[in-house]
Design an enzyme around this catalytic site. Structure first.
Site, short mmCIF file in Angstrom:
data_model
loop_
_atom_site.label_atom_id
_atom_site.label_comp_id
_atom_site.label_asym_id
_atom_site.label_seq_id
_atom_site.Cartn_x
_atom_site.Cartn_y
_atom_site.Cartn_z
N GLY A 128 3.83 -16.91 -11.66
CA GLY A 128 4.78 -17.85 -11.06
C GLY A 128 4.06 -18.75 -10.07
N GLY A 188 6.18 -20.96 -7.89
CA GLY A 188 7.31 -21.59 -7.20
C GLY A 188 7.20 -21.35 -5.70
N ASN A 189 8.36 -21.34 -5.05
CA ASN A 189 8.40 -21.21 -3.59
C ASN A 189 7.66 -19.97 -3.10
OD1 ASN A 189 10.14 -19.56 -1.38
ND2 ASN A 189 9.89 -21.68 -0.77
N LYS A 199 25.17 -11.32 -4.27
CA LYS A 199 24.40 -12.30 -5.05
C LYS A 199 25.37 -13.16 -5.84
CE LYS A 199 19.92 -12.96 -5.42
NZ LYS A 199 18.87 -12.62 -4.46
P1 NAD Z 1 11.11 -20.59 -8.09
O1 NAD Z 1 12.17 -21.03 -9.04
O2 NAD Z 1 10.72 -21.47 -6.96
O3 NAD Z 1 9.76 -20.24 -8.90
C1 NAD Z 1 9.75 -19.41 -10.02
C2 NAD Z 1 8.39 -19.55 -10.66
O4 NAD Z 1 8.28 -18.62 -11.73
C3 NAD Z 1 8.11 -20.94 -11.26
O5 NAD Z 1 6.77 -21.27 -11.04
C4 NAD Z 1 8.34 -20.71 -12.75
O6 NAD Z 1 7.58 -21.63 -13.55
C5 NAD Z 1 7.80 -19.30 -12.88
N1 NAD Z 1 8.24 -18.58 -14.07
C6 NAD Z 1 9.48 -18.38 -14.53
N2 NAD Z 1 9.45 -17.65 -15.65
C7 NAD Z 1 8.15 -17.35 -15.89
C8 NAD Z 1 7.45 -16.63 -16.88
N3 NAD Z 1 8.09 -16.01 -17.87
N4 NAD Z 1 6.09 -16.55 -16.79
C9 NAD Z 1 5.43 -17.16 -15.81
N5 NAD Z 1 6.03 -17.87 -14.84
C10 NAD Z 1 7.37 -17.95 -14.90
O7 NAD Z 1 11.60 -19.16 -7.59
P2 NAD Z 1 11.18 -18.40 -6.25
O8 NAD Z 1 12.15 -18.74 -5.21
O9 NAD Z 1 9.74 -18.57 -6.01
O10 NAD Z 1 11.49 -16.89 -6.67
C11 NAD Z 1 10.57 -16.12 -7.42
C12 NAD Z 1 11.02 -14.67 -7.43
O11 NAD Z 1 11.11 -14.20 -6.10
C13 NAD Z 1 12.40 -14.40 -8.06
O12 NAD Z 1 12.37 -13.13 -8.66
C14 NAD Z 1 13.32 -14.36 -6.86
O13 NAD Z 1 14.47 -13.59 -7.12
C15 NAD Z 1 12.41 -13.67 -5.86
N6 NAD Z 1 12.77 -13.90 -4.47
C16 NAD Z 1 12.84 -15.16 -3.95
C17 NAD Z 1 13.14 -15.34 -2.62
C18 NAD Z 1 13.14 -16.70 -1.98
O14 NAD Z 1 13.32 -16.77 -0.77
N7 NAD Z 1 12.91 -17.78 -2.70
C19 NAD Z 1 13.42 -14.24 -1.81
C20 NAD Z 1 13.33 -12.96 -2.35
C21 NAD Z 1 13.00 -12.81 -3.68
#
Ligand code: NAD
Length: 428
Positions: A219, A221-222, A107
């Site tokens: 959340g 996001g993606n 990471k």
């Molecule tokens: P992202 O940045 O696209 O979205 C994160 C979301 O979480 C956003 O909507 C943000 O507003 C919200 N958020 C952040 N802090 C918050 C809080 N305290 N309360 C409520 N909402 C909050 O990130 P992502 O890519 O969607 O990743 C989300 C999680 O999934 C992370 O833990 C990441 O490590 C994990 N993850 C992501 C992937 C990937 O492919 N993107 C793969 C495996 C794991």
């Protein structure tokens, strides 16, 4: 991340220790797997748009590469710490192992807030990150990818810098690239869809029809958006979602009892997953405090934001109707809260199994990049379904046979695979 005493790496080590005890691992293997094999800490000087130079702190951690090259994202976050990167790197090792990919875990991160950086500054930061770790990453060594607040454009700048330095095309060095520039179709959907594929299998085991369920998601996001997309396609109803509001440094939840409209909410959400709350309220959503996503009367909770969100302090706020938690985020549940969930008999799909769809598709991307031959989206998504379903069934069968919960079963399978690889190589 309001809890300043929280340390993700301490939690990751506690979870590992439990698995090591259950497996009765020897001391040398414990010592090897309890800490990263290698880590790099470096300063990245970036010339800002105003002409001044600012120094950013960057990291790359390789937790373990016994089963194959390390794999894991790069997070841009103002609260990034080396211990968060260490924890995420360790979780990547277990994740690649649980879906049986020929990869290890790594990471990276940079302490920064991309909201406050122009696109040119972000580009220089990405190129600077690569210049610092160029010798320590590579298609057969360690393969970065996007993570929280990094995206396909960041990966392309990083790839370009790597290729400029190496003087050759090396598309397999990084994943999460834009489609058409070495990226895989289906990568954007993969993590969120993978979460729902594992949820589908869990509901099958519990004899619950997905179309009769309701969910609350932390959340937007993606991961969250694509999880909601597939869950809604299965007929599920999402009653509540929360997101972080950057300007206020606070989170809010928005709810609709009859179910949120995904496209409508997407239209008022920025590229970082921040929902414009006042616009959502004008559309008829009810605004409630951010942490209340957890208190909703729903069947399923999907934490899809950040670490340490279900803790000893709020685990008892979970509504008694909740039957399943699909951990989409990495490390959303503290070890203390995990014990309470177990006592409450809430079926939990552990993070590194539930969200393994992302790294599985990254692996597919790397395979395609190395072959320079790209698959259709349907082929990617059906391979993803196959891999996620078979990983889920292996963990679930092991859990049932050995009278374990899903988290312990997944840990035992993964830690055993990695420790066996270390033994087979003669390391321990
Ligand atoms: P992202 O940045 O696209 O979205 C994160 C979301 O979480 C956003 O909507 C943000 O507003 C919200 N958020 C952040 N802090 C918050 C809080 N305290 N309360 C409520 N909402 C909050 O990130 P992502 O890519 O969607 O990743 C989300 C999680 O999934 C992370 O833990 C990441 O490590 C994990 N993850 C992501 C992937 C990937 O492919 N993107 C793969 C495996 C794991």
């Amino acid at each position: 991340m309001s809890d300043t005493s929280y340390n993700a790496f301490t939690d990751a080590q506690k979870l590992f220790d439990r698995a090591a005890d259950l497996l009765d691992l020897d001391q040398a293997t414990r010592d090897l797997l309890r800490t990263p094999q290698k880590e790099f800490h470096f300063s990245i000087p970036v010339r800002m748009d105003d002409g001044k130079v600012k120094i950013f702190q960057g990291y790359r951690v390789m937790h373990n590469d016994a089963r194959g090259p390390a794999k894991g994202g790069i997070r841009f976050h103002p609260h990034e710490t080396i211990d968060t990167v260490r924890a995420l790197a360790m979780w990547m090792t277990w994740k690649t192992a649980v879906v049986d990919l020929p990869l290890g875990g790594g990471k990276g991160g940079v302490i920064c807030d991309p909201h406050n950086l122009s696109p040119f500054e972000q580009e220089r930061l990405c190129r600077g990150w690569i210049r610092q770790v160029y010798k320590n990453i590579g298609p057969h060594l360690d393969i970065p990818a996007p993570e929280v607040m990094t995206n396909a454009q960041h990966m392309l700048w990083m790839l370009d810098e790597y290729e400029v330095i190496s003087g050759s095309r090396q598309p397999g060095v990084i994943t999460g690239k834009p489609v058409g520039m070495g990226g895989s179709l289906g990568r954007a959907e993969a993590t969120g869809y993978g979460v729902i594929i594992s949820l589908r299998e869990a509901l099958k085991e519990l004899g619950i029809d997905p179309s009769e369920t309701t969910a609350s998601v932390q959340g937007f996001g993606n991961v969250s958006q694509y999880a909601i997309e597939l869950y809604q396609q299965m007929g599920g109803t999402v009653k509540c979602v929360s997101s972080w509001v950057q300007d206020e440094q606070n989170s809010y939840s928005v709810c609709k009892p009859e179910g949120i409209n995904l496209e409508e909410l997407r239209s008022v959400t920025d590229s970082f997953g921040g929902i414009n709350i006042s616009k959502a309220v004008k559309m008829g959503y009810k605004m409630i405090p951010g942490e209340d996503w957890l208190k909703q009367e729903v069947d399923i909770l999907i934490p899809a934001a950040i670490e340490n969100q279900i803790t000893g302090n709020n685990v008892n706020d979970i509504h008694k109707k909740v039957k399943v938690i699909a951990e989409a985020a990495n490390g959303p549940t503290s070890p203390e809260a995990a014990k309470v969930l177990d006592k409450k008999d809430i079926y939990t799909i552990p993070d590194f199994l539930a969200n393994a769809g992302g790294v599985t598709c990254s692996y597919f991307e790397q395979v395609q990049s190395n072959m320079n031959y790209y698959w259709e989206k349907d082929e990617v998504l059906s391979k993803l379904d196959l891999k996620m379903t078979s990983a889920f069934i292996s963990v679930s069968d092991f859990a049932k046979t050995n009278n374990l919960n899903m988290r312990d079963a997944a840990y035992i399978i993964s830690v055993n695979r990695v420790s066996q690889a270390c033994k087979d190589r003669g390391w321990v």
